[in-house]
Design an enzyme around this catalytic site. Structure first.
Site, PDB file in Angstrom:
ATOM      1  NE  ARG A 159     -40.102 -61.498   2.328  1.00 47.20           N
ATOM      2  CZ  ARG A 159     -38.904 -61.987   2.073  1.00 47.20           C
ATOM      3  NH1 ARG A 159     -37.930 -61.879   2.959  1.00 47.20           N
ATOM      4  NH2 ARG A 159     -38.664 -62.589   0.921  1.00 47.20           N
ATOM      5  CE1 TYR A 212     -49.416 -60.827  -0.993  1.00 39.75           C
ATOM      6  CE2 TYR A 212     -49.930 -60.156  -3.228  1.00 39.75           C
ATOM      7  CZ  TYR A 212     -50.175 -60.090  -1.869  1.00 39.75           C
ATOM      8  OH  TYR A 212     -51.182 -59.284  -1.418  1.00 39.75           O
ATOM      9  CD  GLU A 213     -43.928 -58.780  -1.588  1.00 40.02           C
ATOM     10  OE1 GLU A 213     -42.688 -58.813  -1.488  1.00 40.02           O
ATOM     11  OE2 GLU A 213     -44.524 -58.178  -2.489  1.00 40.02           O
ATOM     12  N   GLY A 214     -42.449 -63.880  -0.943  1.00 37.54           N
ATOM     13  CA  GLY A 214     -41.748 -65.030  -0.376  1.00 37.54           C
ATOM     14  C   GLY A 214     -42.754 -66.010   0.183  1.00 37.54           C
ATOM     15  CD  GLN A 246     -41.314 -64.989   4.320  1.00 38.34           C
ATOM     16  OE1 GLN A 246     -40.680 -64.478   5.247  1.00 38.34           O
ATOM     17  NE2 GLN A 246     -41.276 -64.513   3.092  1.00 38.34           N
TER      18      GLN A 246
END
Length: 592
Positions: free
Chosen positions: A294, A434-436, A441
């Protein structure tokens, strides 16, 4: 074709004038003298400008090719990957015992910006490997570390993270991939994962997949998830790749951007894997990789904005169109360059003030990680945990916004592929997902991170801002242009936090309806703090009669722009937050 020049002078300024890295009491930082960091950054910048940046458009136009289960990367990628490997760049901040150079993480992040700006698709192959190696380093057994890390640190073998399934994204408790225990201590994994970056390619001799799966009979939901090491080729006793494992690529996705990176559907058909970390504690191990990822994705937002901005400036200086309203500035030519026009200046200043503020923010975040890992500072760990969703969400949102702004500078030419501005926007867009996804977030920030450890870390952030303002309130030049706007923005952030405290328990929708605005409000305050620190550093440099006067005068002017034109957005975000959930939740689902 777009060009790229590494912003080494600005990175050096942040490292040494703002963060004072060589004087900070963190193990390993004493080696970060200006001459040393300059040599590293200059060499990395040269590699990225001369080797990787020219391949960016190649990766975009050619993409990856999938045939008969094999993925071929774009022309030139393999030779460039060999060159990056040979230079030791893949293990810059990883332990020496496994072949790395053991530099602080802040140097890894500083060089990562260059790799991501020059060629984001290419950089992902080594970036994901770094994250997978970090997870094994923290959670692996001695045998697992000895087996995998030397080849992963060198990127002779690359790594991936396998989370998402066709029916299961953010809610990983719904996953169906199962891992059946075997008598020899291994597991047999069966299932399908999608959106796996660098899942199959021709750049490395082996690919080490980290795969989330459920062991039958374990707890329901996320509490029953475990993490496994599943190599593409099983490793022989002598450490070389052996028999092909039961893992294969079923397809590669056709994507909006990052065409040079293979985004794969991965099929696990009784593939042999080994538990990484504790049984049913897979998310704990995976988050070691995800939190690093992240921060890296936040860097991608900055990196694409920086690359797009550089090219927009060059175009604005060369493109002749119209005349300055105050009089001809290019009297010998048919028109003035468009950089004379106030709205073009506004657009470029939006981009410049963001990229330079974001660079300082993310390097500070990397220093907090070093402070946590190298110095064992729990307060630093808590603060970077709080700031991680802000770094990921705010920087990728604003980074994408900057690529669109840079494209706008080109006018109609920005819409034409040969100028390359479209690629920056398309490549930046995925970082918001992506990555949350960034909405997740924001929910993580408000729903979990604010209240973590009784709110200790957000209060520490407020105290940091207050302390900086108090310590420098006698500096009139800094007060008027920097401290007063920062104080007002910080008050907005505190008011938003107070609203959540008052509303969160009795009416959670009221808090969560404002979570996205809070993430942006927090991001602006963080950049405001960074700009106040940079403004102070440049003022002190001018007082000391530094040689690079123009650099510091430009830095102060850019900071004042951010404080005057961007930071007031905190008031808008606060007003939205305090409006509550009524208008957000007013419609029934059927009414949409």
């Amino acid at each position: 074709m777009p060009s790229y020049t590494a912003p080494t002078c600005d990175i050096q300024f942040v490292l040494h004038d703002v963060l004072n890295v060589s004087k900070v009491d963190i193990p390993g930082y004493e080696e970060l003298e200006a001459d040393f960091t300059s040599a590293v950054l200059e060499e990395c910048g040269k590699l990225n400008a001369e080797v990787l940046a020219p391949l960016n458009v190649v990766g975009d136009t050619e993409g990856c090719v999938f045939e008969n289960g094999v993925v071929r990367t774009p022309k030139g990628f393999k030779a460039a990957f060999d060159q990056v490997r040979e230079g030791g760049w893949t293990g810059l901040d990883l332990p020496e015992e496994f072949g790395g150079q053991n530099m602080p993480y802040v140097m890894g992040i500083a060089t990562l910006e260059m790799f991501a700006a020059a060629n984001q698709s290419f950089a992902m192959y080594q970036g994901l490997t770094h994250g997978a190696a970090s997870a094994i380093l923290v959670h692996g057994s001695d045998q697992q570390k000895a087996t995998y890390l030397p080849k992963m640190v060198s990127c002779e073998w690359t790594g991936t993270m396998n989370l998402t399934e066709p029916h299961c994204g953010t809610d990983l408790g719904l996953m169906r991939t199962k891992a059946e225990p075997q008598d020899d201590g291994s597991y047999r994994l069966t299932g399908q994962k999608i959106f796996i970056s660098a899942g199959e390619h021709d750049l490395a001799d082996n690919i080490i997949h980290l795969v989330l799966a459920k062991i039958p009979g374990g707890p329901d939901g996320i509490k029953g998830v475990s993490l496994f090491i599943v190599p593409k080729f099983l490793v022989r006793d002598d450490g070389t790749p052996g028999e092909r494992n039961g893992v294969s690529c079923g397809n590669i996705e056709e994507k909006m951007g990052i065409h040079g990176n293979s985004t794969c559907v991965m099929n696990y058909d009784s593939a042999t894997g080994w538990l990484l970390g504790e049984k049913h504690k897979g998310m704990r191990a995976m988050f070691t990789m995800m939190n690093e990822a992240r921060l890296g994705v936040g860097m991608q937002g900055l990196a694409q904005a920086e690359a797009a901005y550089q090219n927009a400036v060059l175009y604005a200086r060369d493109r002749l169109q119209g005349r300055a309203v105050t009089g001809d500035e290019n009297p010998d030519g048919p028109a003035d360059p468009i950089i004379v026009h106030p709205d073009v200046r506004r657009n470029l200043m939006d981009q410049k003030s963001f990229t330079e503020g974001a660079r300082a923010f993310i390097l500070w975040g990397a220093m907090l990680i070093d402070q946590s890992h190298r110095a064992g500072d729990d307060d630093a760990e808590g603060l970077i945990s709080l700031l991680t969703p802000v770094i990921k969400g705010f920087l990728t949102d604003k980074g994408f916004e900057c690529t669109i702004g840079a494209q706008q500078v080109y006018g109609g030419h920005g819409y034409i592929e040969e100028h390359g501005m479209s690629q920056f926007a398309r490549d930046a867009r995925i970082a918001m997902i992506y990555e949350g996804a960034n909405g997740v977030q924001a929910l993580d920030l408000v729903g979990r991170k604010l209240a973590q450890d009784g709110g200790k870390h957000v209060m520490a952030f407020f105290d940091m801002v207050k302390g900086f303002i108090k310590d420098n309130e006698g500096n009139t030049a800094l007060k008027n242009g920097f401290l007063d706007p920062l104080k007002a923005a910080s008050k907005d952030l505190q008011a938003a936090g107070m609203y959540f405290m008052q509303q969160g328990m009795k009416n959670p929708n009221a808090a969560l309806s404002g979570s996205y605005d809070f993430m942006h409000l927090f991001g602006h305050v963080c950049l405001g703090l960074m700009w106040a620190r940079m403004g102070k550093a440049s003022m002190e440099a001018l007082e000391a009669r530094a040689d690079d006067t123009a650099f510091h005068e430009t830095k102060i002017a850019t900071g004042r722009y951010y404080m005057a034109r961007q930071l007031p957005a905190t008031g808008m975000h606060l007003a939205r937050i305090q409006s509550g959930e009524e208008t957000v939740m007013a419609l029934d689902a059927e009414a949409f």
